[in-house]
Design an enzyme around this catalytic site. Structure first.
Site, short mmCIF file in Angstrom:
data_model
loop_
_atom_site.label_atom_id
_atom_site.label_comp_id
_atom_site.label_asym_id
_atom_site.label_seq_id
_atom_site.Cartn_x
_atom_site.Cartn_y
_atom_site.Cartn_z
N GLY A 80 0.73 -1.20 0.38
CA GLY A 80 -0.19 0.24 0.25
C GLY A 80 0.42 0.92 -0.18
N GLU A 101 3.13 1.67 -11.02
CA GLU A 101 5.27 1.25 -11.30
C GLU A 101 5.03 1.99 -11.81
OE1 GLU A 101 6.23 -0.89 -9.33
OE2 GLU A 101 4.31 -1.88 -9.12
N HIS A 121 4.41 6.40 -17.84
CA HIS A 121 4.98 6.23 -18.43
C HIS A 121 5.63 7.44 -18.80
CE1 HIS A 121 5.94 5.32 -22.83
NE2 HIS A 121 5.84 6.64 -23.32
C1 LIG Z 1 -4.64 -2.27 -12.04
C2 LIG Z 1 -4.14 -1.24 -10.83
C3 LIG Z 1 -3.10 -2.31 -9.46
C4 LIG Z 1 -2.56 -0.72 -8.72
N1 LIG Z 1 -1.77 -1.54 -8.17
C5 LIG Z 1 -0.93 -1.07 -7.00
C6 LIG Z 1 -0.51 -0.93 -5.96
O1 LIG Z 1 -0.64 -2.41 -5.15
N2 LIG Z 1 0.43 -0.10 -5.13
C7 LIG Z 1 0.31 0.56 -4.95
O2 LIG Z 1 0.84 1.56 -3.84
N3 LIG Z 1 -0.10 1.78 -6.19
C8 LIG Z 1 -0.91 0.17 -7.20
N4 LIG Z 1 -1.07 1.03 -8.34
C9 LIG Z 1 -1.52 2.40 -8.16
C10 LIG Z 1 -0.29 3.03 -9.29
O3 LIG Z 1 0.99 2.81 -9.13
C11 LIG Z 1 -0.74 4.48 -9.96
O4 LIG Z 1 -1.92 4.30 -10.55
C12 LIG Z 1 -0.15 5.51 -10.29
O5 LIG Z 1 1.38 5.81 -10.00
C13 LIG Z 1 -0.15 6.54 -11.04
O6 LIG Z 1 -1.01 7.29 -10.13
P1 LIG Z 1 -2.33 8.25 -10.61
O7 LIG Z 1 -3.21 6.97 -10.46
O8 LIG Z 1 -2.77 8.88 -9.48
O9 LIG Z 1 -2.09 8.96 -11.09
P2 LIG Z 1 -1.91 10.35 -11.46
O10 LIG Z 1 -0.29 10.74 -10.33
O11 LIG Z 1 -2.67 11.70 -10.73
O12 LIG Z 1 -1.24 11.33 -13.00
C14 LIG Z 1 -2.00 11.11 -13.61
C15 LIG Z 1 -1.55 11.54 -15.16
O13 LIG Z 1 -0.85 13.32 -15.06
C16 LIG Z 1 0.33 12.80 -15.04
N5 LIG Z 1 1.30 13.11 -14.37
C17 LIG Z 1 1.74 13.08 -13.33
N6 LIG Z 1 2.62 13.96 -12.20
C18 LIG Z 1 2.86 13.94 -14.04
C19 LIG Z 1 4.10 15.02 -13.92
N7 LIG Z 1 4.81 15.58 -13.06
N8 LIG Z 1 4.44 15.64 -15.13
C20 LIG Z 1 3.29 15.37 -16.36
N9 LIG Z 1 2.68 14.68 -16.48
C21 LIG Z 1 2.37 13.91 -14.97
C22 LIG Z 1 0.56 10.80 -15.29
O14 LIG Z 1 2.10 10.07 -16.16
C23 LIG Z 1 -0.92 10.95 -15.97
O15 LIG Z 1 -0.91 10.43 -16.76
C24 LIG Z 1 -2.44 0.13 -8.96
C25 LIG Z 1 -2.77 0.65 -9.86
C26 LIG Z 1 -4.27 -0.16 -10.92
C27 LIG Z 1 -4.40 0.31 -12.76
#
Ligand SMILES: Cc1cc2nc3c(=O)[nH]c(=O)nc-3n(C[C@H](O)[C@H](O)[C@H](O)COP(=O)(O)OP(=O)(O)OC[C@H]3O[C@@H](n4cnc5c(N)ncnc54)[C@H](O)[C@@H]3O)c2cc1C
Lengths: 249, 388
Positions: free
Chosen positions: B134, B367, B370
């Site tokens: 988490g 993780e 992109h």
């Molecule tokens: C099926 C699934 C399983 C998962 N399992 C786990 C797990 O087991 N444990 C865990 O901890 N997490 C888990 N995750 C979470 C995952 O790691 C996050 O979804 C991921 O890190 C992206 O975070 P976010 O979804 O909040 O997107 P955000 O951080 O809100 O990003 C949204 C968009 O903004 C872009 N963005 C963000 N910052 C910038 C920047 N500085 N400059 C330009 N663009 C930017 C991103 O690239 C993306 O396109 C899981 C996600 C999924 C979908």
């Protein structure tokens, strides 16, 4: 219990086999090699028996350096040690059986397993030949086995039914499909296999008495046959399916 | 025809016997045990839990760890190949193994106490306990350092408060590795299922990774005893190091998904006839097939080299970012082209294409998205941080 399993490396059964340029042998380049599937049943049964009764399993193969991969697979499945009876070039069945029997005769094995046939040459002969050379019983195409104290009971599939056979130990068993579900080598098993000993013995240089003269592809499938049309054709179709194709009873 | 994988550059010659045996064993298992059941699980949005004991038996959990902790001491290349084969089945299978190995066993092995290592790692290896990781929160994904989950020191342990979201396996986990701030610094805590104040509701309605369960971890005054804190884990770099392990596996894994899409596309284009012959005889189809295969070959070389560096202890997290970024995009694009080549059949579950494609959308994002990996490598080559 001291158990041996005879194993052989063969081309992947799903591989498309091509012949070399002068049709003297198959083209071995780019082939994927596997443990002959019936040898997997043999190895699994050897391991299961050793696990149930205590004891060790020795995997034995005959052939070139490359064929030792069969031993690594058997060791990865859990065999304790291995013997590679080394021989380059072609040998016939009796030569192979002799070389294996020479290794087996001093091993003090209670049980010797082999696949009932290797899926490359389909000869289905080595198990029986080895048993004859060792002068011990052989039960072929076994699909169920119970090993007791000094004896065993085996089940064989035969045309239209099955047969239950008993024999004293030592005995050669050739494995048929259905005998068991071969295990997948575990990652631990694979890493441990690296540390297990493979004894290499040179096979006697015996000239083969049988020679492969040439190889060929199977004939093109004949075109389908239309036996008639409508309901009238059905009896003839059924007759052909039963008598020629032999796909129905 | 049994599945053979792509090996246009004879990369098998770069692999040791053990590496090939690991790959083949996992490959056979996936063909016989995963592929026949995975579509139904994907449709039903269930994880094939019945396969967990078999995965443990194969040794897929923590396989790089020492034997005394239940590992098999396989190298990083062999580990990568195992991930590749699992993901050829489904990204959900690989995700399960990644979480258990890279995100749960790795932090316990790296920062756990002797006691934690001895008691927990063998059980995790045998999957007698299932783990979850988490880090992500509803409001902090790419920026986990700003997390608001907190730990407060109390008599004999800590009180945790906060919420984690998008957590793989949270609903089925026996043990959650939870990252929370203690006096402003990120620390690791092991929260056991059944702890008072802990709940883990499932996140429904996913169109991706449907054969993997995802949920929340909600912590309301959850007491974690002192001995369940990871004693050596201090700072955000720890969860990031876990992610680095998992990303490495993902970079290999997605090649498996891409290979499944390519394999299906090649077979399909050789058997599907239009205009009086197989579609593979059209130049534009061949162009697509060659592009896929050539991208897969490049991706294979990338991870093989990365694996060798990882084994030698010289790889950097930025190099891992580059491989995760490149290979996930490669796989996602491969799946989209495969979808196209299959025509209408490309959307049907008779073919694995759409399932892989939908899965890869998650893998592209989790993780580290992109974009985040672009920014990590970008900051490395320019010396300028662009993410804040
Ligand atoms: C099926 C699934 C399983 C998962 N399992 C786990 C797990 O087991 N444990 C865990 O901890 N997490 C888990 N995750 C979470 C995952 O790691 C996050 O979804 C991921 O890190 C992206 O975070 P976010 O979804 O909040 O997107 P955000 O951080 O809100 O990003 C949204 C968009 O903004 C872009 N963005 C963000 N910052 C910038 C920047 N500085 N400059 C330009 N663009 C930017 C991103 O690239 C993306 O396109 C899981 C996600 C999924 C979908």
């Amino acid at each position: 219990m001291n158990i041996a399993v005879l194993v052989k490396l063969v081309p992947d059964t799903a591989a498309q086999i091509r012949l070399n340029s002068d049709h003297s042998w198959i083209e071995t380049r780019d082939l994927n090699w596997v443990l002959s599937p019936y040898d997997e049943y043999a190895a699994e049964e050897a391991l299961k028996t050793a696990e149930a009764q205590g004891g060790e399993v020795t995997a034995i193969t005959y052939g070139s350096d490359a064929s030792a991969e069969a031993l690594r697979k058997a060791l990865a499945m859990g065999a304790h040690k291995a013997v590679h009876v080394k021989k380059d070039g072609f040998t016939d069945l009796l030569g192979t059986a002799n070389a294996l029997a020479n290794v087996l005769k001093d091993g003090g094995f209670d049980l010797i397993f082999a696949g009932y046939k290797a899926t490359d040459d389909d000869c289905a002969a080595i198990g029986q030949m080895v048993a004859t050379l060792l002068d011990i019983p052989c039960i072929t195409e076994v699909n169920k086995l119970e090993v007791g104290d000094g004896t065993l009971t085996a089940n064989r599939e035969i045309e239209g039914g099955h047969e239950v056979v008993e024999a004293p130990l030592p005995c050669v068993i050739t494995a048929q499909k259905g005998l068991n579900e071969p295990r997948y080598p575990s990652l631990k098993g694979i890493m441990m296999a690296k540390k297990k000993p493979i004894d290499v013995v040179e096979a006697d240089d015996v000239a083969p008495r049988v020679e492969t003269v040439s190889m060929g592809y199977p004939p093109e499938r004949p075109a389908g046959k239309i036996v008639g049309e409508g309901v009238e054709a059905v009896p003839e179709l059924v007759r052909l399916l039963r008598e020629e194709a032999r796909v129905i009873d | 025809m049994a599945y053979q994988g792509v090996d246009y550059y004879h990369l098998d010659e770069l692999l040791s016997d053990e590496e090939k045996l690991v790959r083949d064993s996992v490959r056979d298992w996936v063909s016989e045990r995963v592929i026949p059941v995975i579509d139904q699980h994907f449709r039903d949005a269930t994880f094939p839990g019945e396969l967990i004991p078999e995965m443990a038996e194969l040794g897929l959990f923590g396989p790089t760890l020492p034997e005394e902790f239940g590992g098999a001491e396989i190298g990083d290349v062999a580990y990568g190949l195992a991930m590749q084969e699992l993901e050829r089945g489904d990204s959900g299978m690989r995700s399960f193994a990644s979480v258990q190995s890279a995100l749960v066993m790795y932090p316990i092995y790296t920062w756990g106490s002797e006691e934690q290592k001895r008691t927990l790692l063998p059980k995790l290896a045998r999957a007698e306990i299932i783990g979850a990781f988490g880090l992500t929160e509803p409001d902090y994904g790419s920026d986990p350092g700003s997390m608001i989950t907190t730990a407060k020191k109390v008599d004999g342990g800590y009180l945790l408060n906060g919420a984690k979201m998008w957590i793989t396996n949270s609903t089925i986990a026996d043990l959650h590795v939870v990252w929370a701030k203690l006096d402003g610094r990120v620390e690791g805590f092991l929260v056991e299922k059944g702890a008072k104040g802990l709940s883990a509701p499932e996140t429904k309605g996913k169109w991706s990774l449907r054969a993997s369960v995802t949920g929340e971890i909600i912590l309301q005054d959850v007491f974690v005893p002192e001995e369940m804190r990871l004693p050596e884990a201090h700072g955000l770099k720890c969860p990031l190091m876990c992610l680095n392990q998992a990303r490495y596996g993902i970079a290999w894994g997605v090649i498996g998904a891409a290979q499944a899409c390519y394999d299906s596309s090649l077979n399909y284009s050789l058997t599907r006839e239009q205009w009086g012959g197989p579609i593979a005889r059209h130049q534009m189809i061949q162009d697509k097939l060659v592009e896929m295969m050539s991208e897969i070959t490049k991706a294979q070389l990338l991870v093989w080299r990365l694996g060798k560096m990882k084994e030698a202890g010289t790889s950097t997290f930025r190099q891992v970012s580059l491989a995760k970024r490149n290979n996930c995009r490669m796989a996602l694009e491969t799946s989209r082209v495969a979808r196209d080549i299959h025509g209408a059949n490309g959307i049907a579950d008779e073919y694995p294409i759409m399932r892989h494609m939908m899965n890869l959308e998650s893998v592209y994002t989790y993780e580290g998205t992109h974009t985040m990996h672009t920014l990590i490598v970008g900051s490395d080559i320019t010396g300028i941080d662009a993410y804040k």
